[in-house]
Design a protein around this motif. Structure first.
Motif, PDB file in Angstrom:
ATOM      1  N   GLN A  81      11.665 -10.065 -14.061  1.00  0.00           N
ATOM      2  CA  GLN A  81      12.800 -10.877 -13.637  1.00  0.00           C
ATOM      3  C   GLN A  81      12.471 -11.688 -12.393  1.00  0.00           C
ATOM      4  OE1 GLN A  81      15.961  -8.006 -13.261  1.00  0.00           O
ATOM      5  NE2 GLN A  81      16.027  -7.576 -15.467  1.00  0.00           N
ATOM      6  N   ARG A  82      11.684 -11.096 -11.499  1.00  0.00           N
ATOM      7  CA  ARG A  82      11.230 -11.831 -10.317  1.00  0.00           C
ATOM      8  C   ARG A  82      10.405 -13.052 -10.722  1.00  0.00           C
ATOM      9  NH1 ARG A  82       8.612  -7.447  -6.124  1.00  0.00           N
ATOM     10  NH2 ARG A  82      10.419  -6.081  -5.835  1.00  0.00           N
ATOM     11  N   GLN A  83       9.485 -12.816 -11.651  1.00  0.00           N
ATOM     12  CA  GLN A  83       8.631 -13.913 -12.100  1.00  0.00           C
ATOM     13  C   GLN A  83       9.472 -15.018 -12.730  1.00  0.00           C
ATOM     14  OE1 GLN A  83       5.075 -13.883 -11.587  1.00  0.00           O
ATOM     15  NE2 GLN A  83       5.891 -12.283 -10.263  1.00  0.00           N
ATOM     16  N   GLN A  84      10.465 -14.632 -13.496  1.00  0.00           N
ATOM     17  CA  GLN A  84      11.345 -15.606 -14.134  1.00  0.00           C
ATOM     18  C   GLN A  84      12.099 -16.409 -13.078  1.00  0.00           C
ATOM     19  OE1 GLN A  84      13.762 -13.890 -17.201  1.00  0.00           O
ATOM     20  NE2 GLN A  84      15.174 -15.613 -17.282  1.00  0.00           N
ATOM     21  N   ALA A  85      12.577 -15.737 -12.024  1.00  0.00           N
ATOM     22  CA  ALA A  85      13.304 -16.421 -10.955  1.00  0.00           C
ATOM     23  C   ALA A  85      12.396 -17.395 -10.201  1.00  0.00           C
ATOM     24  CB  ALA A  85      13.892 -15.388  -9.992  1.00  0.00           C
ATOM     25  N   LEU A  86      11.139 -17.000 -10.002  1.00  0.00           N
ATOM     26  CA  LEU A  86      10.199 -17.874  -9.304  1.00  0.00           C
ATOM     27  C   LEU A  86       9.945 -19.150 -10.092  1.00  0.00           C
ATOM     28  CD1 LEU A  86       7.552 -15.336  -7.938  1.00  0.00           C
ATOM     29  CD2 LEU A  86       9.203 -16.646  -6.620  1.00  0.00           C
ATOM     30  N   LEU A  87       9.872 -19.022 -11.418  1.00  0.00           N
ATOM     31  CA  LEU A  87       9.620 -20.186 -12.260  1.00  0.00           C
ATOM     32  C   LEU A  87      10.877 -21.033 -12.457  1.00  0.00           C
ATOM     33  CD1 LEU A  87       7.388 -18.498 -14.990  1.00  0.00           C
ATOM     34  CD2 LEU A  87       6.632 -20.129 -13.263  1.00  0.00           C
ATOM     35  N   GLY A  88      12.053 -20.454 -12.178  1.00  0.00           N
ATOM     36  CA  GLY A  88      13.299 -21.190 -12.332  1.00  0.00           C
ATOM     37  C   GLY A  88      13.681 -21.436 -13.775  1.00  0.00           C
ATOM     38  N   ASP A  89      13.204 -20.592 -14.683  1.00  0.00           N
ATOM     39  CA  ASP A  89      13.476 -20.768 -16.105  1.00  0.00           C
ATOM     40  C   ASP A  89      14.566 -19.797 -16.566  1.00  0.00           C
ATOM     41  OD1 ASP A  89      11.519 -22.681 -16.264  1.00  0.00           O
ATOM     42  OD2 ASP A  89       9.977 -21.304 -17.004  1.00  0.00           O
ATOM     43  N   SER A  90      15.224 -20.175 -17.637  1.00  0.00           N
ATOM     44  CA  SER A  90      16.204 -19.263 -18.238  1.00  0.00           C
ATOM     45  C   SER A  90      15.525 -18.253 -19.154  1.00  0.00           C
ATOM     46  CB  SER A  90      17.248 -20.060 -19.029  1.00  0.00           C
ATOM     47  OG  SER A  90      16.619 -20.832 -20.049  1.00  0.00           O
TER      48      SER A  90
ATOM     49  N   PRO B 116       6.641 -15.534 -24.832  1.00  0.00           N
ATOM     50  CA  PRO B 116       7.196 -14.942 -23.609  1.00  0.00           C
ATOM     51  C   PRO B 116       6.790 -13.473 -23.483  1.00  0.00           C
ATOM     52  CG  PRO B 116       8.873 -16.161 -24.814  1.00  0.00           C
ATOM     53  CD  PRO B 116       7.689 -16.052 -25.729  1.00  0.00           C
ATOM     54  N   VAL B 117       6.593 -13.037 -22.246  1.00  0.00           N
ATOM     55  CA  VAL B 117       6.365 -11.612 -22.033  1.00  0.00           C
ATOM     56  C   VAL B 117       7.687 -10.884 -22.277  1.00  0.00           C
ATOM     57  CG1 VAL B 117       4.481 -11.967 -20.409  1.00  0.00           C
ATOM     58  CG2 VAL B 117       6.800 -11.792 -19.544  1.00  0.00           C
ATOM     59  N   LEU B 118       7.608  -9.658 -22.741  1.00  0.00           N
ATOM     60  CA  LEU B 118       8.794  -8.908 -23.164  1.00  0.00           C
ATOM     61  C   LEU B 118       9.038  -7.716 -22.244  1.00  0.00           C
ATOM     62  CD1 LEU B 118       8.041  -8.845 -26.999  1.00  0.00           C
ATOM     63  CD2 LEU B 118       9.552 -10.436 -25.764  1.00  0.00           C
TER      64      LEU B 118
END
Length: 450
Positions: free
Chosen positions: A99-108, A80-82
């Protein structure tokens, strides 16, 4: 977020695990190669660090290398990127983007290297390089790419002398030139600046990539490789401003968003000099990077060093150019700017929302010139556009002012081609999008139709 995937009519971003001719190679091979070169460069300079800083310098060298070695392992094993932790002015914006990228992927979990967009992880790697150095004072301001940029400049001396000689020849009777003659010189110097973009050390993974011969001699042979040439649309913007200015008002205000240092920067300065000397522009605002970036991108130190070296050159016309460029900076005709947004991973369609101060500054321009491949990728959101999609549509609302992109093709994105043009190129040369062999001069005004 303006750059969300899945919007109607907007293709997905190029992925870090995209299997096209370039992107997967970028993450799996070229990025680790660049990291390894950075580690080697820092290690080779340990004696210089010791001489300048004593044991603290050696400690800093070891600390930076340890962080970069860990980064290389994260990259190669799809960790994971940090979040960034160095406290620099752009840190929060980077972490918010993650955080945007994480939301787009729908991952925790945060996105990993191979599951993120290509543009994001490539920019992220360079930002992590700067974090590793910044966290290790007293070498916090060390530029691990500087030696390559300096080498590129000196290995291109013959070509630099040739274009400086040409420019000084134009200066001798520039006030007497007809509009046709002004256009002829403009076309030549615009194309010199365009092909200067071939000298990109990030594409060659830091290997020597300088310009050895006069670029003026090869313009005719290179012309068929310009896939889109909107020079005829750029010219009226400058010429109309020149005519309208008259004896009182100012001519065009040009913003020049730079790419590589070394020979390419010289070609940009030569073109900018011509625009001022011919009264096609009254002021040039150069924008460069606030951090060492993509191996050879121009920083303020590179910009100032280049003008100083040109001024001190043992060549009459190079030196004359350097004297003139220094005077432009002194009297405000030229100015250099940097902004954290240029070293963020954001697509440029996000600028108005995420960097409104920069967007407002660009809106004051009569013309914006964007140099190079990275700027083109950000202009077009680095997405899987059909080649025939218009340049304006790919900009996705980014229209601060009339703009021109000068770019040699080194990545798997290209828009604005004629029907069938991409297919013909692919049949003749499967690497046409990534080799740097082809180029575009693309213009867009907000008044244009899609």
């Amino acid at each position: 977020m303006a750059a969300q995937a899945g919007l109607q009519g907007v293709p997905e971003p190029l992925s870090a695990k995209y299997t096209g001719s370039f992107a997967f190679f970028t993450v799996k091979d070229r990025l680790p190669t660049i990291l390894t070169k950075v580690i080697d460069t820092i290690h080779r300079n340990k004696n210089a660090f010791f001489k300048q800083h004593g044991e603290e310098g050696i400690k800093a060298e070891k600390g930076a290398i340890a962080i970069l070695s860990k980064l290389r392992n994260e990259l190669q094993t799809d960790k994971p990127v940090l979040p960034l932790t160095d406290g620099r002015v752009d840190m929060d914006m980077w972490n918010q983007y993650m955080q945007r990228q994480q939301a787009l992927l729908g991952d925790s979990e945060p996105p990993s290297w191979f599951k993120s967009s290509w543009l994001y992880v490539e920019c992220y790697m360079y930002r992590r390089i700067q974090e590793a150095i910044h966290l290790n004072p007293p070498i916090s301001d060390y530029d691990a790419f500087r030696d390559g940029k300096v080498q590129s400049f000196f290995e291109s001396q013959q070509a630099i002398m040739a274009i400086c000689t040409y420019l000084c020849g134009v200066h001798k009777n520039i006030d007497d030139l007809s509009e046709e003659q002004l256009l002829e010189h403009f076309i030549k110097l615009l194309q010199v600046s365009l092909w200067g973009n071939k000298c990109d050390l990030s594409i060659s993974a830091g290997q020597e990539n300088s310009q050895k011969s006069s670029p003026l001699d090869s313009l005719g042979a290179l012309k068929p490789f310009i896939l889109v040439d909107d020079t005829s649309m750029v010219w009226p913007v400058l010429m109309n401003s020149r005519v309208a200015a008259g004896p009182v008002q100012s001519a065009a205000r040009v913003v020049y968003v730079l790419d590589n240092a070394g020979f390419e920067l010289i070609t940009d300065l030569v073109l900018a000099d011509y625009l001022v000397a011919s009264k096609l522009a009254s002021e040039i605002h150069f924008h460069g990077k606030s951090l060492p970036w993509f191996v050879s991108d121009t920083t303020r130190k590179d910009f100032d060093w280049t003008i100083k070296q040109t001024l001190a050159a043992n060549h009459m016309w190079m030196s004359k150019c350097g004297v003139r460029w220094k005077s432009y900076l002194k009297d405000g005709t030229w100015s250099y700017h940097d902004h954290p947004f240029w070293t963020l991973p954001h697509e440029f369609c996000d600028m108005a929302a995420d960097a409104p101060d920069l967007y407002a500054l660009l809106q004051k321009a009569d013309l914006i010139i964007f140099k190079g491949d990275l700027n083109y990728r950000k202009l077009t959101s680095d997405r899987k556009w059909d080649h025939t999609v218009s340049f304006k549509k790919a900009l996705r609302g980014f229209h601060p002012a009339p703009l021109c992109s000068l770019r040699t093709l080194k990545a798997d994105v290209q828009v604005g081609l004629q029907a069938g043009q991409g297919e013909t190129l692919m049949a003749a040369d499967p690497n046409w999008m990534t080799s740097g062999k082809y180029a575009v001069i693309q213009f867009c005004s907000a008044l244009q139709n899609d």
